[in-house]
Design a protein around this motif. Structure first.
Motif, mmCIF file in Angstrom:
data_model
loop_
_atom_site.group_PDB
_atom_site.id
_atom_site.type_symbol
_atom_site.label_atom_id
_atom_site.label_comp_id
_atom_site.label_asym_id
_atom_site.label_seq_id
_atom_site.Cartn_x
_atom_site.Cartn_y
_atom_site.Cartn_z
ATOM 1 N N PRO A 33 -21.217 13.738 -16.781
ATOM 2 C CA PRO A 33 -22.264 13.323 -15.838
ATOM 3 C C PRO A 33 -21.726 12.843 -14.491
ATOM 4 N N ASP A 34 -20.566 12.236 -14.480
ATOM 5 C CA ASP A 34 -19.980 11.737 -13.232
ATOM 6 C C ASP A 34 -19.117 12.789 -12.538
ATOM 7 N N GLY A 35 -19.028 13.973 -13.122
ATOM 8 C CA GLY A 35 -18.208 15.039 -12.559
ATOM 9 C C GLY A 35 -16.860 15.133 -13.243
ATOM 10 N N VAL A 36 -16.213 16.270 -13.073
ATOM 11 C CA VAL A 36 -14.898 16.473 -13.679
ATOM 12 C C VAL A 36 -13.824 15.905 -12.756
ATOM 13 N N ASP A 37 -12.742 15.450 -13.366
ATOM 14 C CA ASP A 37 -11.648 14.846 -12.599
ATOM 15 C C ASP A 37 -10.755 15.887 -11.945
ATOM 16 N N LEU A 38 -10.567 17.007 -12.633
ATOM 17 C CA LEU A 38 -9.590 17.991 -12.183
ATOM 18 C C LEU A 38 -10.035 19.381 -12.598
ATOM 19 N N VAL A 39 -9.919 20.330 -11.663
ATOM 20 C CA VAL A 39 -10.197 21.732 -11.958
ATOM 21 C C VAL A 39 -8.893 22.515 -11.864
ATOM 22 N N VAL A 40 -8.579 23.279 -12.888
ATOM 23 C CA VAL A 40 -7.458 24.215 -12.869
ATOM 24 C C VAL A 40 -8.063 25.574 -12.557
ATOM 25 N N GLU A 41 -7.846 26.060 -11.332
ATOM 26 C CA GLU A 41 -8.636 27.162 -10.792
ATOM 27 C C GLU A 41 -7.830 28.448 -10.626
ATOM 28 N N VAL A 58 -19.500 20.404 -9.441
ATOM 29 C CA VAL A 58 -19.156 19.638 -10.651
ATOM 30 C C VAL A 58 -18.007 18.660 -10.440
ATOM 31 N N ILE A 59 -17.336 18.690 -9.286
ATOM 32 C CA ILE A 59 -16.189 17.801 -9.075
ATOM 33 C C ILE A 59 -16.682 16.384 -8.787
#
Length: 342
Positions: free
Chosen positions: A221-229, A242-243
């Motif tokens: 709900p608070d967003g993701v901490d890290l995206v591996v893109e 979503v970040i």
């Protein structure tokens, strides 16, 4: 000894099997009897070049950045490995003509050679290198995250791995879970979803779903901490949606396009960090730290391979290296390995 070489850029047919002498390691070098060579997209991209007829940096090149084998000889000053050690290799062919892993004996700088833990197989060792170190780097660039990985390093963090069925995605899932993160991954269909689940992702979503943002936000709900893109051009809007505030997006590939447009105001309002990464220029200190922590994960049983672990293996022998390159170039799902010797 037998070696694969190419003397011009082009399709897999430029790869040749040749006989060449075994050479001695110089100061700071190691000679490894190769058992298994791993093939990565970077190998076929280097072989194909940027344009037809592009000049090579050397008269001929032995391909293969990753692999595993046994130390046969060490040069002066080498202390961290000795004759008889089982080892894995990373960036073996970088700026070197004849150090690639697609040959029976490879002589390369000692700082690209790492001891393989006793509980790890040569297949695991050959599957590390570019994918695992890339995943490691992506997981350690967050502004308020850990610079090293160990159990608990990512506790309380939510990591989104784009393309969880790929080799880097697979390693990112396994390393993030080992470090204590909650892992969401996106895939394109049920078969890849099964692989990502086998790798250990707790939440596996189909990125083609129209409500993908809502699905991710329900989990985080608070967003993701890290995206591996892996596909920033395709996923930039999703990532922004979503970040979390002060979250990081680590980009390691350009699948789906080289150009993307970012909404500056929306990104700076969230203090988003974009981190682009390329192993060739990331620095020896990062590679060394990654190898140490990857070995710790191996000893803990965290970096497994094979279909049951979410990374199917495809095998060819050295003489059919061209087939291995063609498999990777055609985006075969899983890891392509070359059996060099027994």
């Amino acid at each position: 000894m037998k070696a694969i070489v190419y003397s011009q850029t082009g399709d897999p047919s430029v790869l040749e099997l040749v006989d060449r002498p075994v050479t001695e390691p110089g100061a700071g070098e190691v000679r490894v009897r190769m058992v298994v060579s791993g093939v990565n997209p970077t190998d076929w991209k280097s072989r194909r070049g940027l344009a037809p007829g592009e000049a090579l940096p050397f008269d001929e090149v032995v391909p293969g950045q990753d692999g595993a084998g046994i130390v046969e000889a060490v040069g002066a000053g080498v202390q961290h490995v000795t004759v008889g050690d089982r080892v894995w290799l990373a960036l073996a062919a970088y700026q070197r003509a004849h150090s690639g892993t697609a040959q029976e004996f490879a002589v390369l700088p000692a700082d690209r050679v790492f001891a393989l833990p006793a509980n790890a197989s040569f297949d695991q060792g050959a599957s590390l290198g570019v994918p695992a170190i890339t995943a490691y780097r992506a997981l350690t660039v967050a502004e308020d995250g850990s610079r090293r990985l160990h159990p608990g390093a990512l506790a309380g963090k939510v990591v989104l791995v784009a393309g969880g069925a790929g080799a880097v995605g697979h390693a990112a899932i396994q390393l993030a879970r080992w470090a204590g993160a909650s892992v969401i991954t996106t895939v394109s269909g049920p078969a890849k979803a099964a692989l990502a689940t086998a790798a250990g992702a707790q939440h596996v979503l189909n990125y083609t779903d129209s409500d993908i943002v809502a699905q991710i936000r329900q989990i985080a709900p608070d967003g993701v901490d890290l995206v591996v893109e892996v596909a920033p051009a395709q996923n930039s809007q999703l990532d922004l949606a979503v970040i979390r505030n002060r979250g990081s997006i680590a980009v390691y590939a350009n699948n789906g396009g080289d150009q993307m447009t970012l909404d500056v105001r929306k990104h700076f309002s969230l203090n988003v960090r974009y981190q682009f990464l390329l192993l060739y220029t990331v620095g020896a200190d990062v590679i060394r730290a990654a190898a140490e922590d990857i070995n710790a994960a191996l000893r803990d049983g965290a970096l497994t391979v094979g279909e049951e672990a979410g990374l199917p293996l495809h095998r060819v022998d050295l003489a059919h290296t061209a087939d291995a390159h063609a498999l990777v170039e055609s985006a075969a799902v899983g890891k392509v390995l070359i059996d060099v010797s027994l």
